[in-house]
Design an enzyme around this catalytic site. Structure first.
Site, PDB file in Angstrom:
ATOM      1  N   ASP A 116       0.816  -0.457   5.205  1.00 29.75           N
ATOM      2  CA  ASP A 116       0.193   0.774   5.536  1.00 29.75           C
ATOM      3  C   ASP A 116      -1.202   0.940   4.689  1.00 29.75           C
ATOM      4  OD1 ASP A 116      -0.395   3.346   6.647  1.00 29.75           O
ATOM      5  OD2 ASP A 116       0.958   4.359   5.524  1.00 29.75           O
ATOM      6  N   SER A 148      -2.430  -0.289  -5.700  1.00 27.38           N
ATOM      7  CA  SER A 148      -3.282  -0.621  -6.818  1.00 27.38           C
ATOM      8  C   SER A 148      -3.417   0.497  -7.564  1.00 27.38           C
ATOM      9  CB  SER A 148      -4.587  -1.168  -6.304  1.00 27.38           C
ATOM     10  OG  SER A 148      -5.106  -0.213  -5.312  1.00 27.38           O
ATOM     11  N   CYS A 178      -5.110   2.795  10.206  1.00 29.98           N
ATOM     12  CA  CYS A 178      -5.475   4.581  10.401  1.00 29.98           C
ATOM     13  C   CYS A 178      -6.963   4.266  10.527  1.00 29.98           C
ATOM     14  CB  CYS A 178      -5.410   5.034   9.327  1.00 29.98           C
ATOM     15  SG  CYS A 178      -6.166   4.661   7.762  1.00 29.98           S
ATOM     16  N   PHE A 224       0.770  -1.251  -0.070  1.00 32.42           N
ATOM     17  CA  PHE A 224       0.020   0.065  -0.004  1.00 32.42           C
ATOM     18  C   PHE A 224       0.805   1.209   0.017  1.00 32.42           C
ATOM     19  CE2 PHE A 224      -2.070  -3.324   2.467  1.00 32.42           C
ATOM     20  CZ  PHE A 224      -3.266  -3.650   1.817  1.00 32.42           C
TER      21      PHE A 224
END
Length: 411
Positions: free
Chosen positions: A313, A259, A353, A229
């Site tokens: 992340d 992505s 997060c 990520f």
């Protein structure tokens, strides 16, 4: 002044100076969107001045708990000035800084980041939307800047019954590439587009974690690094910076996965921006994969490919507690897969997060992932948002970013 009267027993959170009033706590009263209301207990005692939001489950957000306080332009300007001045208390090694962090700075729903000579603001609640012009002028005065770009396109506005808004609110950028900015962070450079980048343009909250990863890379001299990520490659740049400081670039292999092809293109550009040759001219191998992280992790397991440093992340899987169960499964899966390909003695930096995932729950998720992977490890450190994204005593919900440094036990 319009008044909200709370149900019996619902005054306790405001008495503890928590700034939110939920719809279910209100016995009677209402106002227009963003209008200031007097909030009272069931027996008429003053509790707070708050901004009313008729569309949100958080029906009111407190401006002040002082009955004599006047909620006006001067009051809001003083909050902006205080928030900007407070950032001077911290040693922030960047010219990309969070200047206003919503409730933590007494300005619920307002996010303001500074990127060089430009401010970027998100007005995410009815209250700050109503005072937008006043707040914009106050922010520019407090910083001495002239440019403010609005990125009020986050999902929070929809929950407040507000439409997305983006564009220059004050001033404008240069004629050519007006929303492109390069910031300094620690010893490296990072570029962003404030019009299209995630959040206000970049993840400033991970600034200190990126620096910590650079320090780990310098100390441990990682040979194989996987950044999942990766977005625009901040952790990849940090790893390279650490390896360069250790004189250990030769033979390093770095894989960055996301992505988003545009994000990966910017990540590749960040290597060049910081003097690293992705083509192998400095002895490094840098690979950028436009792919689903879960798929890539499974492929690496099948290939027997391992890494001595991995960063996870991911995006926000659980924006609220209601999403926690489903998000927990997603977090567990990626951590289980990553731990399987982490070398004994290797380091995993893993993050959440999601506001709906507590630090304690996140620890349990990672522990469960390790159990399923057959991997044991040490929790070497806990990481969080940089100090310009503060959590206050009265508002624990401000602790949205949780990180763990997991060291896999040697074989």
């Amino acid at each position: 002044m319009k008044t909200l009267r709370l149900k019996p027993g619902k005054e306790r959170s405001l008495q503890r100076r928590h700034p939110w009033v939920f719809e279910s706590a209100i016995a009677r009263g209402g106002a227009d969107s963003g209008e200031t209301v007097r909030v009272e207990s069931h027996d008429g005692a003053f509790l707070a001045w708050a901004a009313f939001s008729p569309a949100s489950k958080i029906r009111a957000r407190a401006w002040s708990f002082t009955e004599t306080q006047r909620i006006d332009a001067a009051f809001l300007a003083s909050l902006c000035a205080r928030a900007v001045a407070a950032r001077g208390l911290f040693d922030l090694q960047s010219d990309g800084v969070r200047l206003v962090h919503g409730e933590a700075d007494g300005l619920p729903g307002l996010i303001v980041d500074r990127y060089g000579d430009t401010l970027v603001a998100q007005f995410l609640s009815a209250g700050v939307e109503r005072w937008k012009g006043v707040l914009a002028d106050a922010l520019l005065k407090a910083t001495g800047l002239s440019k403010l770009y609005e990125r009020s396109d986050a999902s929070g506005r929809e929950r407040e019954g507000l439409k997305p808004v983006t564009g220059w609110l004050r001033g404008e950028g240069p004629t050519e590439r007006p929303t492109e900015i390069v910031i300094r962070e620690h010893g490296w450079k990072l570029s962003l587009d404030i019009a299209t980048g995630h959040k206000t343009g970049f993840y400033l909250d991970q600034r200190d974690s990126r620096q910590r990863f650079a320090e780990l890379a310098q100390h441990r001299r990682f040979r194989r690094v996987l950044n999942c990520f990766c977005y625009t490659g901040g952790f990849t740049v940090a790893a390279l910076a650490g390896l360069k400081a250790a004189g250990a670039l030769e033979g390093a292999q770095l894989v960055s996965v996301d992505s988003s092809l545009p994000a990966l293109e910017r990540a590749r550009g960040h290597l060049a921006l910081n003097g690293f040759d992705a083509a192998g001219g400095q002895g490094i191998e840098a690979e950028f994969l436009d792919a689903n992280v879960n798929t890539v992790l499974r492929e690496f397991i099948d290939q027997g490919r391992t890494f001595d440093a991995i960063v996870l992340d991911p995006p926000k899987f659980a924006p609220t507690v209601a999403h926690a169960e489903r998000a927990s499964r997603a977090y567990k899966d990626i951590n289980r897969l990553a731990l399987k390909i982490l070398e004994p003695g290797g380091v995993l930096l893993t993050f959440s997060c999601s506001g709906g995932i507590s630090a304690d729950l996140f620890h349990k998720i990672v522990a469960s992932a390790g159990l399923d992977a057959g991997v044991d490890g040490y929790i070497a450190e806990r990481l969080g948002a940089a100090p310009d994204h503060p959590m206050t005593i009265e508002f624990p919900e401000g602790e949205y970013l949780k990180g763990l440094v997991v060291v896999r036990k040697p074989a």
